[in-house]
Design a protein around this motif. Sequence first.
Motif, mmCIF file in Angstrom:
data_model
loop_
_atom_site.group_PDB
_atom_site.id
_atom_site.type_symbol
_atom_site.label_atom_id
_atom_site.label_comp_id
_atom_site.label_asym_id
_atom_site.label_seq_id
_atom_site.Cartn_x
_atom_site.Cartn_y
_atom_site.Cartn_z
ATOM 1 N N SER A 56 0.836 -1.199 0.000
ATOM 2 C CA SER A 56 0.000 0.000 0.000
ATOM 3 C C SER A 56 0.869 1.247 0.000
ATOM 4 O O SER A 56 1.931 1.268 0.629
ATOM 5 C CB SER A 56 -0.896 0.011 1.244
ATOM 6 O OG SER A 56 -1.524 1.260 1.431
ATOM 7 N N PRO A 57 0.433 2.309 -0.681
ATOM 8 C CA PRO A 57 1.132 3.598 -0.563
ATOM 9 C C PRO A 57 0.865 4.283 0.773
ATOM 10 O O PRO A 57 1.453 5.309 1.080
ATOM 11 C CB PRO A 57 0.584 4.409 -1.737
ATOM 12 C CG PRO A 57 -0.739 3.803 -2.035
ATOM 13 C CD PRO A 57 -0.609 2.344 -1.711
ATOM 14 N N ASN A 61 -3.247 4.529 6.060
ATOM 15 C CA ASN A 61 -2.688 3.516 6.955
ATOM 16 C C ASN A 61 -3.042 2.082 6.556
ATOM 17 O O ASN A 61 -3.496 1.284 7.368
ATOM 18 C CB ASN A 61 -3.108 3.788 8.401
ATOM 19 C CG ASN A 61 -2.415 5.021 8.961
ATOM 20 O OD1 ASN A 61 -1.214 5.186 8.793
ATOM 21 N ND2 ASN A 61 -3.167 5.895 9.598
ATOM 22 N N GLY A 62 -2.844 1.787 5.291
ATOM 23 C CA GLY A 62 -2.989 0.423 4.805
ATOM 24 C C GLY A 62 -4.352 0.046 4.299
ATOM 25 O O GLY A 62 -4.516 -1.015 3.690
ATOM 26 N N TYR A 63 -5.353 0.883 4.525
ATOM 27 C CA TYR A 63 -6.693 0.587 4.020
ATOM 28 C C TYR A 63 -6.846 0.994 2.550
ATOM 29 O O TYR A 63 -7.939 0.938 2.001
ATOM 30 C CB TYR A 63 -7.754 1.252 4.897
ATOM 31 C CG TYR A 63 -7.924 0.531 6.214
ATOM 32 C CD1 TYR A 63 -8.808 -0.539 6.335
ATOM 33 C CD2 TYR A 63 -7.170 0.880 7.320
ATOM 34 C CE1 TYR A 63 -8.942 -1.224 7.532
ATOM 35 C CE2 TYR A 63 -7.295 0.199 8.528
ATOM 36 C CZ TYR A 63 -8.182 -0.854 8.622
ATOM 37 O OH TYR A 63 -8.301 -1.539 9.809
ATOM 38 N N ASP A 64 -5.743 1.394 1.940
ATOM 39 C CA ASP A 64 -5.676 1.639 0.501
ATOM 40 C C ASP A 64 -4.692 0.617 -0.070
ATOM 41 O O ASP A 64 -3.493 0.817 -0.091
ATOM 42 C CB ASP A 64 -5.237 3.075 0.201
ATOM 43 C CG ASP A 64 -3.992 3.501 0.982
ATOM 44 O OD1 ASP A 64 -3.846 3.116 2.158
ATOM 45 O OD2 ASP A 64 -3.155 4.234 0.410
ATOM 46 N N ILE A 65 -5.223 -0.499 -0.544
ATOM 47 C CA ILE A 65 -4.406 -1.651 -0.932
ATOM 48 C C ILE A 65 -4.025 -1.562 -2.409
ATOM 49 O O ILE A 65 -4.890 -1.438 -3.273
ATOM 50 C CB ILE A 65 -5.166 -2.958 -0.656
ATOM 51 C CG1 ILE A 65 -5.486 -3.081 0.839
ATOM 52 C CG2 ILE A 65 -4.353 -4.166 -1.124
ATOM 53 C CD1 ILE A 65 -6.426 -4.229 1.168
ATOM 54 N N ASP A 70 0.492 -9.233 -1.611
ATOM 55 C CA ASP A 70 1.863 -8.874 -1.253
ATOM 56 C C ASP A 70 1.826 -8.118 0.064
ATOM 57 O O ASP A 70 0.765 -7.658 0.506
ATOM 58 C CB ASP A 70 2.501 -8.022 -2.352
ATOM 59 C CG ASP A 70 4.028 -7.999 -2.268
ATOM 60 O OD1 ASP A 70 4.591 -8.640 -1.351
ATOM 61 O OD2 ASP A 70 4.655 -7.340 -3.119
ATOM 62 N N ILE A 71 2.970 -7.977 0.720
ATOM 63 C CA ILE A 71 3.084 -7.332 2.013
ATOM 64 C C ILE A 71 3.720 -5.952 1.852
ATOM 65 O O ILE A 71 4.675 -5.791 1.078
ATOM 66 C CB ILE A 71 3.937 -8.183 2.979
ATOM 67 C CG1 ILE A 71 3.326 -9.583 3.149
ATOM 68 C CG2 ILE A 71 4.096 -7.497 4.334
ATOM 69 C CD1 ILE A 71 1.954 -9.598 3.779
ATOM 70 N N HIS A 108 -3.279 0.619 -7.300
ATOM 71 C CA HIS A 108 -3.497 -0.781 -7.663
ATOM 72 C C HIS A 108 -3.435 -0.920 -9.187
ATOM 73 O O HIS A 108 -3.903 -0.045 -9.922
ATOM 74 C CB HIS A 108 -4.858 -1.253 -7.153
ATOM 75 C CG HIS A 108 -5.028 -2.735 -7.165
ATOM 76 N ND1 HIS A 108 -5.156 -3.469 -8.320
ATOM 77 C CD2 HIS A 108 -5.084 -3.642 -6.143
ATOM 78 C CE1 HIS A 108 -5.294 -4.746 -8.025
ATOM 79 N NE2 HIS A 108 -5.251 -4.883 -6.710
ATOM 80 N N ALA A 109 -2.863 -2.010 -9.655
ATOM 81 C CA ALA A 109 -2.703 -2.212 -11.091
ATOM 82 C C ALA A 109 -4.033 -2.147 -11.826
ATOM 83 O O ALA A 109 -4.104 -1.664 -12.970
ATOM 84 C CB ALA A 109 -2.020 -3.558 -11.354
ATOM 85 N N TRP A 110 -5.110 -2.618 -11.169
ATOM 86 C CA TRP A 110 -6.422 -2.543 -11.811
ATOM 87 C C TRP A 110 -6.814 -1.097 -12.085
ATOM 88 O O TRP A 110 -7.328 -0.775 -13.159
ATOM 89 C CB TRP A 110 -7.492 -3.191 -10.922
ATOM 90 C CG TRP A 110 -7.323 -4.650 -10.678
ATOM 91 C CD1 TRP A 110 -6.505 -5.516 -11.362
ATOM 92 C CD2 TRP A 110 -7.994 -5.419 -9.687
ATOM 93 N NE1 TRP A 110 -6.634 -6.779 -10.841
ATOM 94 C CE2 TRP A 110 -7.541 -6.757 -9.813
ATOM 95 C CE3 TRP A 110 -8.943 -5.125 -8.712
ATOM 96 C CZ2 TRP A 110 -7.997 -7.782 -8.992
ATOM 97 C CZ3 TRP A 110 -9.409 -6.143 -7.888
ATOM 98 C CH2 TRP A 110 -8.945 -7.463 -8.030
#
Length: 563
Positions: A56-57, A61-65, A70-71, A108-110
Amino acid sequence: MNPKWWKESIVYQIYPISFMDSNGDGVGDLRGIISKLDYLQDLGVDVIWVCPIYKSPNHDNGYDISDYCDIMKEFGTMDDFDRLLQDMHSRGMKLMMDLVLNHTSHQHAWFVESRSSKDNPKRDFYIWRKGKNGGPPNNWESYFSGSVWEHDPHTDEYYLHLYSKYQPDLNWENPVVIDKLHEMVQWWLKKGVDGFRFDAIAHIVKTEGYPDAHNPHGTPTVRAYDMFSNLEDVHTLLQNLHDKVLYFYDIMTVGETSGLGPEQALDYVGDGRRELNMTFQFEHMFLDAASAGSGKWDVVPWNLIDLKKIITNWQVVLHNRGWNANYLCNHDQPRSVSRFGNDLFYRIPSAKMLATFTHMLEGTPYIYQGEEIGMTNVAFESIDNYRDVETLNYYEEKRRNGVPEEQIMAAIHKKSRDNARTPMQWNDDDEGGFTTGDPWLKVNSNYMEINAAYAVKDPDSIYHYYKNLIALRKKHKVIVYGEYELLLPEDTEIYVYTRTLEDQRVLVILNFFEREPIIELPQGMLTNPGELLISNYEPQKEEDLGRLKLRPYEARVYLQRLI
């Protein structure tokens, strides 16, 4: 009764960026969690819920995957994750992942493909619309303020984001999106994870046609949560996920579903619904909001009778029909002892009382990291010390509207999500033992007095009180499955309820304030109280149990045998 392992479990929530840093970069990580598994095992918890650790960028705080499989490099590697899972399982603990299915990161790539052109095959993976009258497609307001729509100059269209502009919503009307999400969920289950907390799951369906919401005030945007919360098709999609993926694994699932009451919750968790095991309810989280329309920042004193009504309604309606998730604090809410207790003169007894309250209710108890040692809210003097995107957006909006700085900061001190996100206070070393570097968010300055090392050493600490509560719940089935009944519903200071299963009854007595009221119960409940299972005070000598005077924030739990 319908016994299940997840009904008999105690969940501990970890916010990984703030839990434990293993390499001195100021950011908590997976190896840091591994290093504290013995601590959690000693506490007695069964399930560890880890907030998002995916790539995530990190705008939220990580809720934007940006990659579900991946980690995030700051947290470690997939090898670190595999070791964490193995080490937890070897200790008899289970791991619940925090999974966001409503939206992804804009990286995200999508989404990168989706926004590249209107005719890209993944364009319909997200929700795109043309503007209207020179502005956004409708007047819906995002959770983080402002429009839910972000204009993309490259294709001259808007994409929808219920949260920040860096979190575009996925299009759950696209069957290809659904299939890919199902594949991803199954990928994690095959790795051996033991469950999911589904973030914002109530929002995956939006009102058909995306109409404007009613806007009596004529403002540019309006809260339109009924346009994208708990709509009927959410249940069809969740049943589809259950039947195709979740059904084949013995796991625990909990949904974040704000804006509903217990009868609506049964649509998610009712026996035979084939959706979720439990949901988080939010009604009690709005007790200190001035009004439903004012938002969380306009804080007023909360009322115990209102708390009783809310909790009792959930306890009664879901009994033998569904299952509750009981909590007072999490990564999005203020610290429970600062909000519902007294974090100054009665921090220890009030923290123990609140723990008694949640652990004696019917439902799975959730402990948020630091709650077991009585961590408190923080009051940073400058907005520069805050990191939460919601807090920063609120500050900027209010400053633009001319609200005085002092008034804004007072609200932030009470309600900022960073209250719960300050680093875990492990000991009295620099930075509370969280890191050897500079922490991503400042440590609460009270770490010298409030930390896990002191709590573990002190047999009368909040930590050991939690251990005792957990042990009692594992020992007595009545605490897990007993039927709830409220006593003294109109008492403004004392919360009393019972839990009854077969020939056993648990009597729970809680003084929610610092005054010393006298409690009088019907049916001789105190004259023959039974066995005192736990209390946050030493019993007074020669006390009159028929007419008991409670001490500030006192909690008592009795086990009674019914004839």
